[in-house]
Design a protein around this motif. Structure first.
Motif, PDB file in Angstrom:
ATOM      1  N   VAL A  27       0.842  -1.200   0.000  1.00 61.41           N
ATOM      2  CA  VAL A  27       0.000   0.000   0.000  1.00 61.41           C
ATOM      3  C   VAL A  27       0.875   1.247   0.000  1.00 61.41           C
ATOM      4  O   VAL A  27       2.014   1.239   0.480  1.00 61.41           O
ATOM      5  N   VAL A  28       0.300   2.349  -0.516  1.00 61.37           N
ATOM      6  CA  VAL A  28       1.064   3.598  -0.633  1.00 61.37           C
ATOM      7  C   VAL A  28       0.379   4.763   0.073  1.00 61.37           C
ATOM      8  O   VAL A  28       0.842   5.895  -0.029  1.00 61.37           O
ATOM      9  N   THR A  29      -0.699   4.498   0.768  1.00 61.00           N
ATOM     10  CA  THR A  29      -1.367   5.559   1.524  1.00 61.00           C
ATOM     11  C   THR A  29      -1.507   5.139   2.978  1.00 61.00           C
ATOM     12  O   THR A  29      -1.669   3.948   3.280  1.00 61.00           O
ATOM     13  N   VAL A  30      -1.464   6.125   3.855  1.00 60.22           N
ATOM     14  CA  VAL A  30      -1.577   5.855   5.282  1.00 60.22           C
ATOM     15  C   VAL A  30      -2.973   5.343   5.619  1.00 60.22           C
ATOM     16  O   VAL A  30      -3.147   4.520   6.526  1.00 60.22           O
ATOM     17  N   ARG A  31      -3.991   5.813   4.872  1.00 60.09           N
ATOM     18  CA  ARG A  31      -5.353   5.347   5.135  1.00 60.09           C
ATOM     19  C   ARG A  31      -5.482   3.851   4.906  1.00 60.09           C
ATOM     20  O   ARG A  31      -6.034   3.126   5.744  1.00 60.09           O
ATOM     21  N   ASP A  32      -4.967   3.386   3.774  1.00 58.33           N
ATOM     22  CA  ASP A  32      -5.022   1.943   3.488  1.00 58.33           C
ATOM     23  C   ASP A  32      -4.178   1.158   4.489  1.00 58.33           C
ATOM     24  O   ASP A  32      -4.570   0.069   4.929  1.00 58.33           O
ATOM     25  N   PHE A  33      -3.024   1.717   4.840  1.00 61.13           N
ATOM     26  CA  PHE A  33      -2.178   1.023   5.828  1.00 61.13           C
ATOM     27  C   PHE A  33      -2.902   0.899   7.163  1.00 61.13           C
ATOM     28  O   PHE A  33      -2.833  -0.157   7.816  1.00 61.13           O
ATOM     29  N   SER A  34      -3.583   1.950   7.573  1.00 59.87           N
ATOM     30  CA  SER A  34      -4.291   1.911   8.861  1.00 59.87           C
ATOM     31  C   SER A  34      -5.362   0.830   8.861  1.00 59.87           C
ATOM     32  O   SER A  34      -5.538   0.115   9.855  1.00 59.87           O
ATOM     33  N   GLN A  35      -6.087   0.703   7.743  1.00 58.58           N
ATOM     34  CA  GLN A  35      -7.119  -0.335   7.671  1.00 58.58           C
ATOM     35  C   GLN A  35      -6.507  -1.730   7.798  1.00 58.58           C
ATOM     36  O   GLN A  35      -7.004  -2.573   8.554  1.00 58.58           O
ATOM     37  N   ILE A  36      -5.419  -1.974   7.068  1.00 61.75           N
ATOM     38  CA  ILE A  36      -4.805  -3.311   7.110  1.00 61.75           C
ATOM     39  C   ILE A  36      -4.170  -3.572   8.472  1.00 61.75           C
ATOM     40  O   ILE A  36      -4.325  -4.653   9.051  1.00 61.75           O
ATOM     41  N   TRP A  37      -3.468  -2.556   8.986  1.00 63.48           N
ATOM     42  CA  TRP A  37      -2.768  -2.762  10.259  1.00 63.48           C
ATOM     43  C   TRP A  37      -3.751  -2.975  11.403  1.00 63.48           C
ATOM     44  O   TRP A  37      -3.515  -3.821  12.280  1.00 63.48           O
ATOM     45  N   ASP A  38      -4.846  -2.233  11.410  1.00 67.43           N
ATOM     46  CA  ASP A  38      -5.855  -2.430  12.458  1.00 67.43           C
ATOM     47  C   ASP A  38      -6.427  -3.841  12.399  1.00 67.43           C
ATOM     48  O   ASP A  38      -6.584  -4.512  13.434  1.00 67.43           O
ATOM     49  N   ALA A  39      -6.748  -4.308  11.186  1.00 66.59           N
ATOM     50  CA  ALA A  39      -7.292  -5.661  11.052  1.00 66.59           C
ATOM     51  C   ALA A  39      -6.242  -6.710  11.428  1.00 66.59           C
ATOM     52  O   ALA A  39      -6.569  -7.719  12.086  1.00 66.59           O
ATOM     53  N   TYR A  40      -4.996  -6.452  11.041  1.00 68.06           N
ATOM     54  CA  TYR A  40      -3.904  -7.386  11.347  1.00 68.06           C
ATOM     55  C   TYR A  40      -3.690  -7.498  12.856  1.00 68.06           C
ATOM     56  O   TYR A  40      -3.617  -8.612  13.419  1.00 68.06           O
ATOM     57  N   SER A  41      -3.593  -6.359  13.528  1.00 69.42           N
ATOM     58  CA  SER A  41      -3.369  -6.375  14.979  1.00 69.42           C
ATOM     59  C   SER A  41      -4.567  -6.975  15.717  1.00 69.42           C
ATOM     60  O   SER A  41      -4.398  -7.709  16.703  1.00 69.42           O
ATOM     61  N   GLU A  42      -5.756  -6.682  15.223  1.00 70.61           N
ATOM     62  CA  GLU A  42      -6.944  -7.275  15.855  1.00 70.61           C
ATOM     63  C   GLU A  42      -6.962  -8.787  15.672  1.00 70.61           C
ATOM     64  O   GLU A  42      -7.365  -9.527  16.583  1.00 70.61           O
TER      65      GLU A  42
END
Length: 828
Positions: free
Chosen positions: A272-287
């Motif tokens: 991913v190249v945007t912080v918004r997309d990264f936040s979505q993936i990282w939140d789901a990953y950490s959860e």
């Protein structure tokens, strides 16, 4: 059926006109209150006579349904009515209303199979243009029945007629958990180029709907290949990659393929190249990782509650999951940095932040710096690239490895920066590093290297590399001058400053520093030459500080010994100064004349300054001029200044100066001059705005005026009011007196003037003062009851009284005159 006497006419009518609908309707209306069996028999006779009458069949069927309201469903009358509907459809099979009535009646009897078959028969019998009246009811019916297989088959038939209603079908399939069929229908709609959503959904929204449906129900969706589908979407819809990666990972999580899900999350974070997309993936990953830990803890707690022993494999798995979760949390800043650098690999600020993440790891820090220099293009860099090089050198310096730091700077000075200031900053950091480490000779040598002037410096183009244009950096030259001043000799320092001036890159501060340096070393004339070069090189406003410092230092050095030279300097300064900066220079000029020259010359300077000032500054300058003139020449000199000021100032400033001038003349006993000043200033003072001016004039006339002067004042007031207002009638002279009786002599005079406004010869003489020996009962009282003869006699007998002129008018001349009179008296 028994025929009653009153029925005979209707029987005869229908017998004679058995094919007339109206005859049968008249008969039915006549039997309105008869028993249902009687009316039904008449209806039967009517439809047998006219079997093709829609009106008779429709009314008959409605009435039969009305008769069965409240009846039990097992009543045989329902069967009879169904048969009646069937007989009606024999003739009325092209009328959709009869079909709909029959369908509704069967549905009310809960006869599902018969109703479904009747729907099919109606669609077969009715023309296709009328199917739109049947299908919505058919769809509602099959949904309400609750048999998904039947509903799906019927829906498929419906979509052949209305393919745009596929979204409703998909919603129904999702509601009955037929996810595979829903995914198939949705994929077909997406692949159909001609498909347009009735609900206004775009292809992107339908595609996201399919991804969500397939990923959340992986075990029930087999007709669609989920991972290839989602990966193709990652290339099509770049603004939704975060949701798509999360959906793909969720698909494998629901299949209990946790390792595959982790791989998907890692791949998504790495792409991913945007912080918004990264936040979505990282939140789901950490959860996801936290959910695994929580599930393992619950299982372990359940085993302990039962008193069993924990399995080593479970404990190891828990420790591994917990370690993964901690590593994921610790990696977040680095992962965000990766995303930002994928966005813009030439972002210098982000590279600096990234390096700080490895501050405890020497090798990794060096590797990140090296990677940054290899990645960032100087022509495309955003941020200050020179800071990245300086930071790397400071890193080596902090680790006590100066040779490495010098190597970094030597490489940095060869980089093709976008601006000269960037390269100059690198050189300055290089020199300051040597100074911090007390290598003063090295610092001086670096400064000389940085400021080498090329032989063709006059022809260097702006497009030339920054290394060739570095000699124009005033920052480096200033640093070089400071180093020479600290560690070099007087002559080397002077040579540096002269070179700066010769290259024409000096700033006003450089000129001031050079002059101050020469003055500290007692080269006063050389310092004045430096000032001269500075005032020739710059224009206002930049040269203002140079002029002020130059003049002050010259006066401090020579005082009044070189007055003519000082005057020439001041003349040069004030001639080139714009109006905004002229007041300060003229004040300095006048103060110098007062201290070292002649007061008369100072007054001339003040007079020139008053004319050269900006209009907004002129009132303040005039006040200073008045104060200095009073101190030097007495109050009589103020008259000239007041007159010039009133002629020069803007109308808004004239009033205050005119009032002050008038008060001065009044204090000196010059009543007529004071009145003339007020009359001149009146043209700038509209009564509506400057009421205090007119009030002061009124009080002045009450104390010192006459009827004629008062009349003249009011005439001027009216003309001024007419000049500044749109209507002459806006001003009424006696408006203040109309409110009540006069409170003083002036109000009495105004009241008298109102009555005698047209009288021009009141005959009141103007007297400056009472004759000697006369006793005046009231100085302020003005007698307006004098006749013309008495007025002329009074004028004939009027005695002119001399009044003593105040001594302050003459200033020092009064003392000289008094001394001369005393000397004359001695000789006489």
């Amino acid at each position: 059926m028994d025929v009653l006497p009153e029925d005979i006419p209707y029987e005869e009518d229908v017998a004679a006109n058995k094919h007339s609908v109206n005859s049968w309707l008249r008969y039915l209306n006549h039997k309105q209150g008869a028993k249902p069996s009687v009316r039904n028999l008449i209806y039967e006779r009517a439809v047998q006579s006219i079997p093709g009458s829609y009106k008779l069949w429709h009314r008959y069927l409605l009435e039969r349904q009305q008769q069965l309201k409240g009846a039990r469903l097992d009543d045989e009358q329902f069967v009879f009515l169904n048969n009646t509907f069937e007989r009606a459809l024999t003739y009325m099979h092209k009328y959709p209303v009869i079909w709909l009535e029959y369908l509704g009646f069967l549905e009310s009897q809960l006869l599902v199979t018969q109703t479904r078959r009747l729907y099919d028969r109606s669609l077969q019998s009715l023309p296709i243009t009328q199917h739109e009246q049947v299908w919505p009811l058919y769809i509602k019916f099959v949904k309400r029945v609750g048999v998904p297989e039947t509903a799906i088959r019927i829906y498929r038939r419906y979509l052949k007629l209305e393919p745009t209603h596929v979204e409703d079908f998909i919603d129904y399939l999702v509601s009955v958990k037929q996810f595979d069929e829903a995914a198939r229908q949705l994929a077909t709609a997406i692949n159909n180029v001609k498909f347009n959503s009735r609900k206004g959904k775009s292809k992107h929204e339908l595609w996201m709907w399919l991804s969500e449906l397939a990923s959340q129900n992986p075990e029930r969706v087999s007709s669609v290949k989920v991972e290839p589908m989602i990966r193709s979407g990652l290339q099509k819809f770049t603004n939704e990659v975060g949701k798509l990666w999360t959906a793909l990972a969720d698909y494998y999580i629901r299949l209990s393929m946790f390792d595959k899900a982790r791989d998907i999350y890692e791949e998504g974070i790495a792409s991913v190249v945007t912080v918004r997309d990264f936040s979505q993936i990282w939140d789901a990953y950490s959860e996801f990782e936290y959910g695994l830990i929580q599930s393992a803890m619950e299982k372990m707690a359940a085993v302990e509650e039962k008193g069993g022993a924990l399995d080593d494999a479970q404990v190891q798995q828990f420790d591994m999951d917990y370690a993964r979760y901690e590593v994921l949390i610790d990696r977040q800043p680095l992962l965000i940095s990766n995303v930002l650098l994928r966005q813009n690999p030439h972002n210098v600020t982000e590279w600096l932040k990234r390096v700080k993440l490895f501050k405890d790891d020497l090798k990794q820090t060096v590797a990140e710096y090296t990677r940054a220099f290899q990645t960032v293009d100087p022509k495309q860099a955003t941020g200050k690239l020179q800071n990245l090089w300086s930071s790397f050198a400071q890193f080596w310096e902090a680790n006590k490895r100066l040779p490495e730091a010098r190597k970094v700077f030597e490489k940095a000075i060869l980089v093709e920066f976008q601006k000269v200031d960037a390269l100059a900053s690198v050189w300055a950091e290089y020199i300051e590093m040597e100074l911090r480490n007390k290598h003063y000779d090295n610092a001086l040598k670096l400064a000389k290297r940085a400021t080498v002037v090329p032989a063709n410096y006059k022809t260097v183009a702006l497009s030339a590399p920054v290394q060739q244009r570095l000699f124009k950096s005033i920052r480096l030259w200033s640093l070089y001058a400071d180093l020479e001043e600290s560690f070099g000799t007087f002559f080397t320092t002077k040579a540096v400053y002269d070179q700066i001036l010769n290259l024409r890159i000096a700033s006003p501060l450089t000129v001031l520093s050079y002059a101050n340096f020469l003055e500290e070393n007692h080269y006063y004339e050389d310092s004045f030459k430096a000032y001269e070069r500075g005032v020739k090189a710059f224009k206002f406003p930049h040269v203002m500080d140079i002029w002020v410092t130059y003049l002050r230092r010259f006066m401090a050095r020579y005082g009044g010994t070189k007055l003519e030279r000082l005057r020439d300097l001041f003349e040069q300064a004030v001639e080139s100064a714009p109006a905004k900066f002229a007041p300060s220079l003229y004040l300095m000029y006048a103060e110098a004349e007062e201290e070292y020259g002649l007061a008369r010359h100072a007054m001339l300077v003040y007079d020139r300054g008053m004319k050269a000032c900006d209009p907004d500054v002129q009132p303040g300058f005039c006040n200073i001029y008045l104060r200095r003139a009073t101190e030097n020449f007495g109050v009589t000199r103020m008259r000239q200044i007041f007159e010039k000021a009133i002629a020069l100032l803007q109308p808004k400033d004239v009033r205050d100066f005119a009032l002050r001038y008038s008060r001065l003349e009044k204090n000196l006993g010059e009543i007529d001059r004071a009145r003339a000043v007020l009359g001149h200033a009146a043209q700038f003072c509209p009564p509506q705005r400057d009421s205090d001016f007119w009030e002061e004039w009124r009080l002045f006339e009450v104390k010192h005026g006459s009827v004629d002067t008062v009349r003249e004042m009011f005439r001027v007031k009216r003309s001024t009011n007419a000049q500044f207002s749109s209507s002459y009638a806006n001003f009424t002279p006696a408006s203040s007196a109309a409110s009540g009786p006069p409170a003083d002599s002036m109000q009495a005079l105004e009241a008298g003037l109102e009555d005698d406004e047209d009288d021009e010869d009141l005959g009141v003489p103007t007297v400056e003062g009472p004759p000697e020996g006369a006793v005046a009962e009231n100085e302020d009282a003005i007698d307006i009851d004098v006749s013309d003869d008495e007025a002329s006699d009074a004028e004939m007998e009027m005695t002119i009284v001399r009044k003593a002129v105040p001594k302050a008018v003459f200033g020092s001349a009064a003392d000289e005159l008094e001394n001369r009179n005393k000397e004359k008296a001695l000789f006489e």
